[in-house]
Design an enzyme around this catalytic site. Sequence first.
Site, PDB file in Angstrom:
ATOM      1  N   TYR A 183       0.814  -0.880  -0.128  1.00 35.34           N
ATOM      2  CA  TYR A 183      -0.104  -0.058   0.088  1.00 35.34           C
ATOM      3  C   TYR A 183       0.912   0.844  -0.128  1.00 35.34           C
ATOM      4  O   TYR A 183       2.107   1.250   0.441  1.00 35.34           O
ATOM      5  CB  TYR A 183      -1.251  -0.027   0.978  1.00 35.34           C
ATOM      6  CG  TYR A 183       0.189  -0.009   2.739  1.00 35.34           C
ATOM      7  CD1 TYR A 183       0.730   0.925   3.083  1.00 35.34           C
ATOM      8  CD2 TYR A 183      -0.130  -0.824   3.367  1.00 35.34           C
ATOM      9  CE1 TYR A 183       1.004   1.100   4.129  1.00 35.34           C
ATOM     10  CE2 TYR A 183       0.285  -1.341   5.134  1.00 35.34           C
ATOM     11  CZ  TYR A 183       0.199  -0.077   5.544  1.00 35.34           C
ATOM     12  OH  TYR A 183       1.027  -0.487   5.931  1.00 35.34           O
ATOM     13  N   CYS A 184       0.591   2.086  -0.372  1.00 35.80           N
ATOM     14  CA  CYS A 184       0.901   4.576  -0.440  1.00 35.80           C
ATOM     15  C   CYS A 184       2.674   3.569  -1.237  1.00 35.80           C
ATOM     16  O   CYS A 184       3.198   3.481  -0.528  1.00 35.80           O
ATOM     17  CB  CYS A 184       1.312   4.369   0.447  1.00 35.80           C
ATOM     18  SG  CYS A 184       1.749   6.513   0.325  1.00 35.80           S
ATOM     19  N   ASP A 185       2.541   3.069  -2.058  1.00 38.09           N
ATOM     20  CA  ASP A 185       4.240   2.627  -3.112  1.00 38.09           C
ATOM     21  C   ASP A 185       4.202   3.429  -3.748  1.00 38.09           C
ATOM     22  O   ASP A 185       3.726   4.653  -3.897  1.00 38.09           O
ATOM     23  CB  ASP A 185       4.125   1.245  -3.585  1.00 38.09           C
ATOM     24  CG  ASP A 185       5.084   0.333  -3.812  1.00 38.09           C
ATOM     25  OD1 ASP A 185       5.932   0.793  -3.102  1.00 38.09           O
ATOM     26  OD2 ASP A 185       5.373  -0.145  -5.187  1.00 38.09           O
TER      27      ASP A 185
END
Lengths: 129, 240
Positions: B144-146
């Site tokens: 997530y939120c890469d």
Amino acid sequence: MSNIPANLRYTESHEWVLDNGDGTVTLGITDHAQEALGDVVFVELPEVGRSLDAGEEFGVIESVKAASDLYAPLAGEVIEANEALEDAPETVNEAPYEGGWIAKLKLADAAALEGLLDAEAYAKLADAE
Amino acid sequence: MTPACSLERDSQTLHRPSVAEGLALEEALLESICHGEGDFGLVAWSPQDRALVMPRRHERLEGFPEARAALAAQGWPIQFRSTGGTPVPQCPAVINVALALRCRVTGSAAHLEWGYRRLGMPWCDWLSELGVTAPNLGEAPGAYCDGRFNVRIGERKLVGTAQRWRRVRGCRDMAMLAHGAMQVGETPETLVGVVNAFQAAIGDPERFSPASHIALGQLLPEARVEAALPGLLARLAEDA
């Protein structure tokens, strides 16, 4: 090499300004700025009717790399905001000087336009970065 | 099994605010640079409570009010932050470090990348010193939120990073806030599960993988992280 149209004025914080010839201007961020930010995912637009001082923060542009404030290049009243960017913020990347415009201002002092950078001066600034 | 990584209390180094107070600490740090009160600042904090934190633009998503209510009912109220990215869970298992600098440059690509390296490389050096093998900066597909500048172990995300740029008042200088959030305790399954719950509640089909994340406690179960934290802050302060 970034696209820097000769008919526009620029700021050191990478906004462009188009003189509409009727006391209003259209503004956005430069090709250099959009390249720097990367894929734009959100633009917080200014409210129509808001009065801005030169250099005042009026919105936020968010990309996959960072969020950065937007600054008014000149003093004036916001007369239009590009609401199409709410659904298609990527237009700032694809056409920064056309569909990617951000707002239109009615200038408090049209002569202040002369204080902005011309294309040649902005190109030097962008190259220096 | 939850890793037994240590987070001691009552440290002078690590603040223990609520999530809202921690976000406000970071905002105040950036504002102090914007007001010319200094050229450098650091703050480390780990929240006492829990929240799923995201940029305010998510508020405009269809179904957001329902998703917000659903996450709150699961004990993860939604809060907003000023840096970009996508939803990230904040809880006592996460340590945040924010670095604020006055920069005599603008926020161009080279400088954005510089900002991420300025935060991430000392973090990697600190992890190596703690005994973590081969920390590096890069993408963590499936996380997530890469982004391109996670602190990774292999290809697993340990620290997520973000930036906010603002102008220093009255001059051309810029103020940069670079933020890192490191998962120390809990398992990746727990935090990824929270983000995936939001994805489901908002009707977004994308799901994230616990295998793309790692917690420091999984790498160094016996580490006394808070005792080692001054070493990270000192490294981040070295070039100030």
